[in-house]
Scaffold this motif. Structure first.
Motif, PDB file in Angstrom:
ATOM      1  N   LYS A   1       0.913  -1.178  -0.080  1.00  0.00           N
ATOM      2  CA  LYS A   1       0.086  -0.001  -0.101  1.00  0.00           C
ATOM      3  C   LYS A   1       0.902   1.263   0.021  1.00  0.00           C
ATOM      4  N   TYR A   2       0.374   2.293  -0.727  1.00  0.00           N
ATOM      5  CA  TYR A   2       1.104   3.632  -0.718  1.00  0.00           C
ATOM      6  C   TYR A   2       2.205   3.633  -1.589  1.00  0.00           C
ATOM      7  N   GLN A   3       2.710   2.510  -2.136  1.00  0.00           N
ATOM      8  CA  GLN A   3       3.900   2.252  -3.032  1.00  0.00           C
ATOM      9  C   GLN A   3       3.890   2.363  -4.289  1.00  0.00           C
ATOM     10  N   GLU A   4       2.448   2.514  -4.968  1.00  0.00           N
ATOM     11  CA  GLU A   4       2.309   2.417  -6.564  1.00  0.00           C
ATOM     12  C   GLU A   4       2.880   3.630  -7.103  1.00  0.00           C
ATOM     13  N   ASP A   5       2.928   4.609  -6.699  1.00  0.00           N
ATOM     14  CA  ASP A   5       3.496   5.721  -7.170  1.00  0.00           C
ATOM     15  C   ASP A   5       5.200   5.941  -6.997  1.00  0.00           C
ATOM     16  N   ARG A   6       5.408   5.062  -6.293  1.00  0.00           N
ATOM     17  CA  ARG A   6       7.074   5.099  -6.001  1.00  0.00           C
ATOM     18  C   ARG A   6       7.828   4.255  -6.565  1.00  0.00           C
TER      19      ARG A   6
ATOM     20  N   TRP B   1     -10.850   5.590   0.389  1.00  0.00           N
ATOM     21  CA  TRP B   1     -10.585   4.796  -1.227  1.00  0.00           C
ATOM     22  C   TRP B   1     -10.629   5.599  -2.086  1.00  0.00           C
ATOM     23  N   ASP B   2     -11.546   6.916  -2.337  1.00  0.00           N
ATOM     24  CA  ASP B   2     -11.571   7.619  -3.479  1.00  0.00           C
ATOM     25  C   ASP B   2     -10.101   8.402  -3.521  1.00  0.00           C
ATOM     26  N   GLN B   3      -9.691   9.085  -2.640  1.00  0.00           N
ATOM     27  CA  GLN B   3      -8.260   9.503  -2.694  1.00  0.00           C
ATOM     28  C   GLN B   3      -7.276   8.692  -3.136  1.00  0.00           C
ATOM     29  N   ASN B   4      -7.181   7.527  -2.544  1.00  0.00           N
ATOM     30  CA  ASN B   4      -6.056   6.562  -3.200  1.00  0.00           C
ATOM     31  C   ASN B   4      -6.328   6.042  -4.559  1.00  0.00           C
ATOM     32  N   LEU B   5      -7.522   5.891  -4.867  1.00  0.00           N
ATOM     33  CA  LEU B   5      -7.737   5.341  -6.301  1.00  0.00           C
ATOM     34  C   LEU B   5      -7.359   6.400  -7.232  1.00  0.00           C
ATOM     35  N   ALA B   6      -7.561   7.690  -6.771  1.00  0.00           N
ATOM     36  CA  ALA B   6      -7.185   8.796  -7.714  1.00  0.00           C
ATOM     37  C   ALA B   6      -5.632   8.824  -8.044  1.00  0.00           C
ATOM     38  N   ARG B   7      -5.045   8.427  -6.722  1.00  0.00           N
ATOM     39  CA  ARG B   7      -3.477   8.469  -6.910  1.00  0.00           C
ATOM     40  C   ARG B   7      -3.239   7.642  -7.797  1.00  0.00           C
TER      41      ARG B   7
ATOM     42  N   ALA C   1      -0.066   2.924 -18.979  1.00  0.00           N
ATOM     43  CA  ALA C   1      -0.911   2.294 -19.952  1.00  0.00           C
ATOM     44  C   ALA C   1      -0.798   0.886 -19.722  1.00  0.00           C
ATOM     45  N   GLN C   2      -0.919   0.512 -18.331  1.00  0.00           N
ATOM     46  CA  GLN C   2      -0.844  -1.033 -17.925  1.00  0.00           C
ATOM     47  C   GLN C   2      -2.340  -1.275 -17.255  1.00  0.00           C
ATOM     48  N   GLU C   3      -2.512  -2.580 -17.131  1.00  0.00           N
ATOM     49  CA  GLU C   3      -3.618  -3.084 -16.388  1.00  0.00           C
ATOM     50  C   GLU C   3      -3.265  -3.254 -14.868  1.00  0.00           C
ATOM     51  N   PHE C   4      -4.201  -2.920 -14.192  1.00  0.00           N
ATOM     52  CA  PHE C   4      -4.161  -2.721 -12.657  1.00  0.00           C
ATOM     53  C   PHE C   4      -5.274  -3.554 -11.826  1.00  0.00           C
ATOM     54  N   VAL C   5      -4.568  -4.417 -11.035  1.00  0.00           N
ATOM     55  CA  VAL C   5      -5.347  -5.273 -10.007  1.00  0.00           C
ATOM     56  C   VAL C   5      -5.065  -4.869  -8.666  1.00  0.00           C
ATOM     57  N   PHE C   6      -5.677  -5.073  -7.736  1.00  0.00           N
ATOM     58  CA  PHE C   6      -5.395  -5.151  -6.331  1.00  0.00           C
ATOM     59  C   PHE C   6      -5.084  -6.789  -5.969  1.00  0.00           C
ATOM     60  N   LEU C   7      -4.040  -7.053  -5.656  1.00  0.00           N
ATOM     61  CA  LEU C   7      -3.821  -8.457  -5.443  1.00  0.00           C
ATOM     62  C   LEU C   7      -3.924  -8.891  -4.292  1.00  0.00           C
ATOM     63  N   GLU C   8      -3.938  -7.875  -3.352  1.00  0.00           N
ATOM     64  CA  GLU C   8      -4.427  -7.976  -1.972  1.00  0.00           C
ATOM     65  C   GLU C   8      -5.438  -6.975  -1.410  1.00  0.00           C
TER      66      GLU C   8
ATOM     67  N   GLU D   1     -17.805  -0.541   1.141  1.00  0.00           N
ATOM     68  CA  GLU D   1     -17.556   0.457   0.899  1.00  0.00           C
ATOM     69  C   GLU D   1     -16.425   0.320  -0.217  1.00  0.00           C
ATOM     70  N   MET D   2     -15.412  -0.660   0.032  1.00  0.00           N
ATOM     71  CA  MET D   2     -14.405  -0.894  -1.090  1.00  0.00           C
ATOM     72  C   MET D   2     -14.952  -1.336  -2.491  1.00  0.00           C
ATOM     73  N   PHE D   3     -15.874  -2.191  -2.537  1.00  0.00           N
ATOM     74  CA  PHE D   3     -16.245  -2.538  -3.619  1.00  0.00           C
ATOM     75  C   PHE D   3     -17.145  -1.482  -4.297  1.00  0.00           C
ATOM     76  N   THR D   4     -17.898  -0.664  -3.529  1.00  0.00           N
ATOM     77  CA  THR D   4     -18.626   0.435  -4.157  1.00  0.00           C
ATOM     78  C   THR D   4     -17.556   1.324  -4.885  1.00  0.00           C
ATOM     79  N   ALA D   5     -16.582   1.762  -4.261  1.00  0.00           N
ATOM     80  CA  ALA D   5     -15.344   2.612  -4.687  1.00  0.00           C
ATOM     81  C   ALA D   5     -14.741   1.844  -5.965  1.00  0.00           C
ATOM     82  N   LEU D   6     -14.539   0.509  -6.056  1.00  0.00           N
ATOM     83  CA  LEU D   6     -13.946   0.180  -7.134  1.00  0.00           C
ATOM     84  C   LEU D   6     -14.843   0.103  -8.225  1.00  0.00           C
ATOM     85  N   ALA D   7     -16.064  -0.106  -7.990  1.00  0.00           N
ATOM     86  CA  ALA D   7     -17.239   0.004  -9.172  1.00  0.00           C
ATOM     87  C   ALA D   7     -17.147   1.268 -10.241  1.00  0.00           C
ATOM     88  N   ARG D   8     -16.739   2.143  -9.341  1.00  0.00           N
ATOM     89  CA  ARG D   8     -16.606   3.658 -10.046  1.00  0.00           C
ATOM     90  C   ARG D   8     -15.507   3.897 -10.683  1.00  0.00           C
TER      91      ARG D   8
END
Length: 328
Positions: free
Chosen positions: A188-193, A214-220, A229-236, A269-276
């Motif tokens: 977590k928090y390392q995606e942009d590092r 969730w919304d602020q972290n998904l925006a980041r 331009a790559q696919e993204f998943v939460f692997l955990e 909450e998590m699934f609702t945020a991801l659905a957007r």
């Protein structure tokens, strides 16, 4: 140690929903072939996953040890992995193999690390990666043998993340051994590092983000996925079923009172945020153990597994609904 990025055409994930459950942690030898393990994976299908992430660990003695004991008990044997993959196939599940490393004294793997510059008589990054590479390459070849649909070359090795050149060389060697898409599961928090996402096909991370963020972290994270331009998943991702856990879902040892509803509300909450966020291909929930607790104990079980809990219905509904909308 920086290296020039090499542009490659990313290998894509198979079409369809990435609705995954992490199964089998920590991968203790012999626990994946028992009747209890078969019953556990069978029961997992009640929440409608389309993938299973088989997560397992080998041990090193301390955070500064350079030898990973991946061929020794309690680490899984190849036949343990083959057995779990065979059962997953019988259930119609796609498979991601995720070998990782744990520290025997309990130190979190993120703290594995060595001096930036070698010092005579001190352990080095080269020594550690020599052992780690052998471990990962062996399992990459196993993933190829078994036709796994994705392979993770590492997980939450935060201090090691800065060793860009070594990761690039490992990723290139894995590509020679395994023909499917590869990923690295950053913390977590390392995606942009990370500076070497282009060396893998799929960007993935551990999405243990506190409730309300969730919304602020998904925006980041969205900016990272768009940049590469790559696919993204939460692997955990996931949350223990304790009243305190939504505020710190990554902390499996956080004291709290068992609370199924707190977990269910977090997952909703998590699934609702991801659905957007249609750029998120999906999520692998943590976790589903190889031996389940009895259903009668679900209400007092404070761990991540949703078996027998209110959260199971949340997961099943979102996996089923999203699967219907993304079917290919």
């Amino acid at each position: 140690m920086a290296e020039t990025a090499v542009t490659t055409t990313p290998r894509a994930l198979p079409p369809g929903a990435f609705h995954a459950m992490t199964w089998g942690w920590t991968g203790v030898r012999g626990t994946w072939t028992s009747p209890a393990a078969k019953a556990s994976m069978d029961a997992m299908t009640t929440v409608h996953p389309t993938w299973v992430v088989l997560a397992y660990a080998a041990l090193q003695d301390t955070a500064q040890s350079t030898q990973i004991h991946w061929q020794d008990a309690p680490a899984l044997t190849d036949d343990d992995v083959r057995s779990a993959v065979a059962q997953a196939r019988s259930l119609g599940l796609k498979v991601c193999l995720k070998p990782t490393v744990n520290v025997a004294d309990g130190t979190w793997r993120a703290h594995i690390g060595f001096f930036d510059r070698d010092v005579p008589g001190e352990p080095t990054w080269d020594e550690w990666f020599d052992s780690y590479d052998r471990y990962i390459l062996h399992h990459a070849r196993l993933a190829e043998e078994l036709g796994a649909e994705m392979f993770a070359i590492g997980c939450e090795l935060v201090r090691a993340d800065a060793q860009e050149g070594r990761w690039r060389r490992l990723a290139a060697r894995v590509r020679e051994a395994y023909s499917g898409p590869i990923t690295y599961n950053c913390d977590k928090y390392q995606e942009d590092r990370l500076t070497w996402w282009d060396a893998v096909d799929v960007i993935s991370s551990s999405g243990y983000y506190p409730t309300g963020t969730w919304d602020q972290n998904l925006a980041r994270i969205r900016a990272v996925a768009e940049q590469h331009a790559q696919e993204f998943v939460f692997l955990e991702a996931g949350c223990p079923s304790r009243d305190t856990s939504p505020q710190r879902p990554n902390d499996w040892s956080l004291p709290g009172t068992p609370d199924e509803q707190a977990q269910a509300d977090y997952l909703e909450e998590m699934f609702t945020a991801l659905a957007r966020e249609p750029w998120v291909r999906g999520v692998a929930l943590w976790d589903w153990p190889p031996e389940l607790y009895p259903p009668s104990q679900a209400a007092t079980n404070g761990d991540y597994c949703v078996y027998g809990k209110v959260g199971a219905a949340v997961v099943a509904r979102h996996f089923a609904d999203a699967g219907a909308s993304t079917a290919v």
